[in-house]
Enzyme design. Sequence first.
Site, PDB file in Angstrom:
ATOM      1  N   LYS A 157     -20.752  -5.342  25.248  1.00 13.97           N
ATOM      2  CA  LYS A 157     -21.416  -6.632  25.127  1.00 13.97           C
ATOM      3  C   LYS A 157     -22.276  -6.828  26.374  1.00 13.97           C
ATOM      4  O   LYS A 157     -21.773  -6.746  27.495  1.00 13.97           O
ATOM      5  CB  LYS A 157     -20.397  -7.774  24.994  1.00 13.97           C
ATOM      6  CG  LYS A 157     -19.630  -7.744  23.655  1.00 13.97           C
ATOM      7  CD  LYS A 157     -18.906  -9.031  23.362  1.00 13.97           C
ATOM      8  CE  LYS A 157     -18.149  -8.932  22.033  1.00 13.97           C
ATOM      9  NZ  LYS A 157     -17.472 -10.181  21.663  1.00 13.97           N
TER      10      LYS A 157
ATOM     11  N   ALA B 250     -15.364  -2.444  26.307  1.00 12.64           N
ATOM     12  CA  ALA B 250     -13.963  -2.541  25.891  1.00 12.64           C
ATOM     13  C   ALA B 250     -13.535  -1.236  25.236  1.00 12.64           C
ATOM     14  O   ALA B 250     -14.291  -0.666  24.441  1.00 12.64           O
ATOM     15  CB  ALA B 250     -13.795  -3.693  24.902  1.00 12.64           C
TER      16      ALA B 250
ATOM     17  N   ASP C 186     -13.316 -20.538  20.405  1.00 11.10           N
ATOM     18  CA  ASP C 186     -13.825 -19.745  19.290  1.00 11.10           C
ATOM     19  C   ASP C 186     -12.763 -18.841  18.662  1.00 11.10           C
ATOM     20  O   ASP C 186     -13.083 -17.801  18.103  1.00 11.10           O
ATOM     21  CB  ASP C 186     -15.008 -18.899  19.806  1.00 11.10           C
ATOM     22  CG  ASP C 186     -15.794 -18.263  18.680  1.00 11.10           C
ATOM     23  OD1 ASP C 186     -15.887 -18.883  17.612  1.00 11.10           O
ATOM     24  OD2 ASP C 186     -16.313 -17.151  18.873  1.00 11.10           O
TER      25      ASP C 186
END
Length: 504
Positions: free
Chosen positions: A206, A310, A379
Amino acid sequence: QNNYYNLSKEIFKYMSLSKCNALLPITFFSHSSSAPASWLLKKLPTSSQNEEHPTQPAEAKNHQAKGSVSDVMDKAKKLIDAGKQTGKVKGGSKLDALFKHPLYNLPRPELQDDDWLLRVRTNEDPQEKKSYEKVTWTSDVETHPPWLRFHLGISRWELYNRTDHNLVQLTEYLATQRILGAVQKTGGTQLKLLLSFPNHGQALLKPMKQSRDAETDVNLFYFSDFERHNAEISAFHLDRLLGFNRIPPVIGRLINATSEIKDITTDHKLSKTFFKSPAGNVCFYGHCEYYCSTEHPVCGKPDGVEASLAAMLPDLTLAPRRSWRSPWRRSYSRTKLAQWEKDPEYCNSVKQTAPYNQGTRLVDLIDMTILDFLMSNMDRHHYETFEKFGNDTFLLHLDNGRGFGRHSQDEPSILAPLKQCCRIRHSTLLRLRLLSVPDFRLSDMMRDCLTQDPLTAVAPLLSEPHLAALDRRLATILKVVQTCQEKHKDVLYEDLGGYDADKL
Ligand SMILES: Nc1ncnc2c1ncn2[C@@H]1O[C@H](COP(=O)(O)OP(=O)(O)OP(=O)(O)O)[C@@H](O)[C@H]1O
Ligand SMILES: [Mn+2]
């Protein structure tokens, strides 16, 4: 895309060309499946230095020798080395002491065969054995790359064992391995890339889209907030500090957008979105639902892009997961309220509904609530579990990109499950108390953990106000629990067994 699938294809191709002397046959067993998937892996060198990929052009190996990315990585390495040294004397020893505390080493029932997600087995077929050199038949973990050891270490109760030395190797692997592939990963709403490394490892990337200190716009709904790379990294460390071990290892890495993405990607749709900004920086935006446009590009400086990487979980074909809708999911509408926001007795109905009426599911959800409140992540609409373990297993805390958006404000609604259910694991509560004493203050522990990340060389991963917010939110959680205990009897879910809590 499918790591194991490609892997097996590649190996079978290789087998037909050679006598397979260099092959290590490994069988992965997923106990829940009646037909165990069988895969063969290439024998892998233990050192990460001499890994080569046959299809990689020679010049790609040297990309780190020049440019601003390598400068920063050099600086990062120096900083980490320095951090290691001072860590031994000062900060690190506090962290060590925390992890040595009995609350982080509670006895667990011994793991049985079916408590492991995957298992390696060799020598399965005596017929087959004849065609291999005997020496190549080894299930020696030393021959497995770090990503594979991570997969093999996943158990019913946690994603990794904190004391497993492989964690260090895995993070080093993610931080330093040559990137062989970068394609867009589908699923979810924002831009993310799937990276592949030598030895078939993969990572979910990301990118940084806004400066670390930018606070989420108060007029943006949580579902239109940007994802933050530093939130993904910080969430991993926070989860570990809370003693959960339910987030896949995440590290920060400065990526060269040109040589490590644009030049190597096979994703034409992605490569078409690269451009040079007016300032001369390399930018791209990819294709996705939110913020994939010229107006919201990811830009390098001039080509170094900060990103979170990750470790990927085992492929879904090998370890299927189940996705659960959170009972406290927000409405994801600008106008509607969710049921839990209207009904103060909401938890009573959840408590009577499977799977929350049995085992540890409810307190697992409360653990997740605590993690989310601390980082202010609104979220958490879904969570996942490994199908193999049924309902008796931990919850995966994936997707933490929307945490750490605002430090000046807390979001009390995230604590709704704790407030409404008044239930918490005893061990969780005791660890939270431990993290609120001056010696083990959560903000200090987090600061120490985060300095181990390579991106600390660029800037601290969490600013001081964010760290301070952690202590403030922790105090709020402890107050909520205290209020619960004043009103109710069965607040604590007893998970300390025969342990005398007073001695901890
Ligand atoms: N480390 C991982 N290994 C394997 N799969 C992962 C990993 N992290 C996330 N995923 C999978 O990828 C999907 C998308 O990831 P993620 O939720 O982080 O993206 P997102 O764009 O933030 O999604 P959303 O927009 O729904 O919030 C997840 O639902 C999860 O199943
Ligand atoms: Mn998300």
